[in-house]
Motif scaffolding. Structure first.
Motif, PDB file in Angstrom:
ATOM      1  N   GLU A 164      66.822  73.343  40.440  1.00  0.00           N
ATOM      2  CA  GLU A 164      66.780  73.931  39.287  1.00  0.00           C
ATOM      3  C   GLU A 164      66.947  72.964  38.020  1.00  0.00           C
ATOM      4  O   GLU A 164      66.161  73.241  37.172  1.00  0.00           O
TER       5      GLU A 164
ATOM      6  N   GLN B 256      63.575  71.272  37.519  1.00  0.00           N
ATOM      7  CA  GLN B 256      62.633  72.032  36.840  1.00  0.00           C
ATOM      8  C   GLN B 256      62.957  72.420  35.595  1.00  0.00           C
ATOM      9  O   GLN B 256      61.995  72.098  34.503  1.00  0.00           O
TER      10      GLN B 256
ATOM     11  N   ARG C  69      60.112  70.763  32.453  1.00  0.00           N
ATOM     12  CA  ARG C  69      59.905  72.057  31.272  1.00  0.00           C
ATOM     13  C   ARG C  69      60.111  71.163  29.773  1.00  0.00           C
ATOM     14  O   ARG C  69      59.345  71.330  28.873  1.00  0.00           O
TER      15      ARG C  69
ATOM     16  N   ALA D 286      56.996  69.252  40.064  1.00  0.00           N
ATOM     17  CA  ALA D 286      57.437  70.016  39.325  1.00  0.00           C
ATOM     18  C   ALA D 286      56.628  70.250  37.915  1.00  0.00           C
ATOM     19  O   ALA D 286      56.342  71.364  37.386  1.00  0.00           O
TER      20      ALA D 286
ATOM     21  N   GLN E 163      53.209  72.059  38.763  1.00  0.00           N
ATOM     22  CA  GLN E 163      53.388  73.371  39.044  1.00  0.00           C
ATOM     23  C   GLN E 163      53.625  74.012  37.644  1.00  0.00           C
ATOM     24  O   GLN E 163      53.099  75.335  37.392  1.00  0.00           O
ATOM     25  N   LEU E 164      53.854  73.347  36.534  1.00  0.00           N
ATOM     26  CA  LEU E 164      53.702  73.893  35.268  1.00  0.00           C
ATOM     27  C   LEU E 164      52.581  74.060  34.644  1.00  0.00           C
ATOM     28  O   LEU E 164      52.462  74.213  33.546  1.00  0.00           O
TER      29      LEU E 164
END
Length: 417
Positions: A17, A20, A24, A84, A87-88
């Protein structure tokens, strides 16, 4: 468009978490039009867990193999963070320290950087990638994997920022800046908007764990703009730079402490030229750093003197002293633990007499004896018993006018490196 180096420590990437959330945050920076290089540490307690596993096999494992083992933690982090980001919808490429161009001296466990060849990093940036680099590691000229010791990821970030001429190096941690003292002890600690390299270097050397001393030294030498901020919120951080505007009435900028202290006393030594040179020369040859040194007095040509070392090197120092007893005869050598070094730091101390005297008075009012004292132009340190550390820090913080009405932000467990 600016070039940022963003460093995230172990607690900032401690689980999926949080990984991620970091992804971001980096993507947001890139979407603002900036180029980004990210330096990361191993996740959470990964490094400590690896060390524990190695010591289950061998209490004194080979240094080379420990470097080989410990660098794997950062490699896991860079791969997961790159995944990660992908994935974004972003473009990311991960590099180990040696792939990123870090060359070091041939020392395992605490190597220094000798050169950085960042061409691969720069090429990946030109191709529109977010570059994710493993902190804490490099490769020697004889192609051996090396590590930089505790705080090594800070040093990786600052050194890389200097090499690629980044506009700013942001150090993301679990607090939202540099505080006047540890906010876990003083909840009303003051967050500093800016601090000088010299003050930050003193605080880091004296135990403040937010930045590693070697990273601050590197930043000062190469004039890298540093910003310390939180990975858990978007508050403004603390800028570390050459010159800062001194706040009116603030003489002491911060209070640091170091629990990693042992005092060794050598009693009954002949007071003749060369004795100290032999003792501290032998300790230096054994790679033992000595901090405060105090001679306790001379009577009938016989002296006692004390000095402090890191707690983990106490027994090693005693062994060295015993090994030179035939060269430097003495009556007895003793050691003391359960000590802490408390320090006040501030550029304003140079022009304000009585600052150290006030410190001694405040400590005495807490019913605490001062065992050793060390001073420089911008700091005063006292070695005291550990038992009343928190009381002393709080009392000093209040006495120097550093308390605020705001609650300090602490977002998670303290960063390891």
């Amino acid at each position: 468009m600016a070039l940022y180096v963003m460093k995230f420590g172990g607690s900032s990437v401690g689980d999926i978490e949080r990984m991620q959330r970091v992804a971001r945050r980096v993507m947001e920076k890139q979407e603002e039009g900036h180029r980004c290089v990210v330096v990361v540490s191993a996740m959470g307690d990964t490094t400590d867990d690896l060390i524990d596993q190695a010591k289950l096999l061998d209490p004194n494992p080979p240094a080379r193999e420990m470097d080989m083992l410990m660098t794997t933690g950062e490699q896991i982090s860079i791969a997961l963070l790159s995944i990660a980001i992908h994935q974004l919808g972003g473009k990311a490429v991960s590099y180990t320290g040696w792939q990123a161009g870090f060359r070091t001296e041939p020392v395992h466990g605490n190597a220094r950087i000798t050169d950085i060849q960042p061409e691969r990093v720069l090429k990946s940036l030109e191709e529109g990638n977010i570059v994710v680099v493993a902190g804490f590691q490099g490769m020697s000229e004889d192609r051996e994997i090396t590590t930089f010791g505790r705080g090594g990821s800070d040093t990786t970030a600052v050194a890389l920022a200097a090499a690629i001429e980044a506009d700013v190096c942001e150090i993301y941690t679990d607090v939202d800046g540099i505080y006047s003292t540890d906010p876990r002890i003083v909840s009303c600690a003051r967050k500093l908007s800016e601090i000088s390299y010299d003050e930050m270097l003193e605080l880091a050397n004296l135990g403040a764990a937010v930045l590693h001393p070697r990273a601050v030294e590197y930043a000062k030498h190469h004039q890298v703009k540093l910003v310390v901020r939180s990975s858990f919120n978007k508050n403004e951080g603390t800028v570390v730079k050459e010159d800062v505007t001194m706040e009116q009435g603030v003489v002491v900028s911060g209070i640091a402490y170091d629990k990693n202290v042992a005092r060794i006393t050598i009693m009954g030594v002949s007071h003749v030229p060369g004795v100290l040179a032999k003792v501290f020369g032998a300790l230096a040859q054994a790679q033992i750093n000595v901090d405060i040194i105090v001679q306790n007095g001379v009577q009938d040509g016989i002296a006692d003197f004390s000095f402090t070392v890191a707690l983990g090197e106490r027994q090693k120092a005693l062994d060295v002293i015993e090994s030179i007893r035939s060269q430097v005869p003495y009556r007895e050598a003793t050691s003391e633990e359960d000590l802490v070094k408390v320090s006040i730091v501030g550029a304003g101390m140079v022009s304000h007499p009585g600052v150290a005297a006030q410190m001694f008075d405040v400590i005495s009012q807490q019913g605490v004896n001062i065992k050793m004292v060390s001073t420089s132009e911008i700091k005063t340190s006292c070695v005291i018993d550990r038992e009343k550390l928190n009381d002393v820090v709080r009392a000093l913080h209040t006495a120097y006018g550093l308390d605020t009405n705001e609650q300090a932000f602490v977002g998670g467990p303290q960063e390891r490196r």
